[in-house]
Design a protein around this motif. Structure first.
Motif, short mmCIF file in Angstrom:
data_model
loop_
_atom_site.label_atom_id
_atom_site.label_comp_id
_atom_site.label_asym_id
_atom_site.label_seq_id
_atom_site.Cartn_x
_atom_site.Cartn_y
_atom_site.Cartn_z
N GLY A 160 15.58 18.76 50.51
CA GLY A 160 16.05 18.15 49.27
C GLY A 160 16.79 16.85 49.52
N GLU A 161 17.59 16.47 48.53
CA GLU A 161 18.24 15.16 48.52
C GLU A 161 19.74 15.28 48.79
N TRP A 162 20.24 14.33 49.58
CA TRP A 162 21.65 14.29 49.96
C TRP A 162 22.17 12.86 49.78
N GLN A 177 16.75 12.20 52.29
CA GLN A 177 15.92 13.30 51.82
C GLN A 177 15.27 13.98 53.00
N ARG A 201 25.39 17.20 49.27
CA ARG A 201 24.23 17.58 48.45
C ARG A 201 24.20 16.78 47.15
#
Length: 140
Positions: A13-15, A37, A138
């Motif tokens: 996922g995206e950070w 990502q 996150r």
């Protein structure tokens, strides 16, 4: 995340990513702010970083970086985007060393404040003395 060790699923996922780069020899400091990502690929995850780097007096610049993350035994192996080995981490192994002759890159991970975590590098060599601290949180 379990017992202080992350899995690929934890990273996916995206950070938000912030990075402070200190060049001790030159007495200069930089800051990178952007996104990171972890995206599924055929063999694990591909880490994609993109953002803006401000370094000393230089004009801000776009910066991009990619790594490959793979499951290896009970831990994870990190590779450069061309497949060359970079470093590993696993249960009881949250630090590692990478030799890039003539330089030495020592990394340490800290997941104690998960889902906020850090990766810190100490880089030493004949013409290098740097500290690099990356903080991942996150979200986008």
């Amino acid at each position: 995340m379990t017992a202080g060790m992350i899995t690929l699923a934890d990273l996916a996922g995206e950070w938000r990513l912030t990075r402070v780069i200190i060049d001790h020899l030159a007495g200069r400091e930089g800051r990178f702010v952007g996104q990171c990502q972890w995206l599924q690929d055929a063999d694990g995850l591909r880490q994609e970083e993109a953002g803006i780097l401000h370094f000393a007096d230089a004009p801000p610049m776009q910066a991009h970086r990619s790594y490959l993350w793979r499951v290896e035994g009970a831990g994870l192996a990190v590779f450069f985007d061309d497949g060359r080995p970079f470093h590993r981490l696993g249960p009881g192994l949250l630090s590692d060393r990478h030799y890039c002759d003539p330089d030495i890159y020592d990394v340490r991970y800290d997941f104690s404040q998960w889902p906020l975590w850090t990766q810190s590098w100490q880089v030493q060599g004949p013409r290098k003395d740097m500290s690099i601290l990356s903080q991942f949180q996150r979200g986008g």
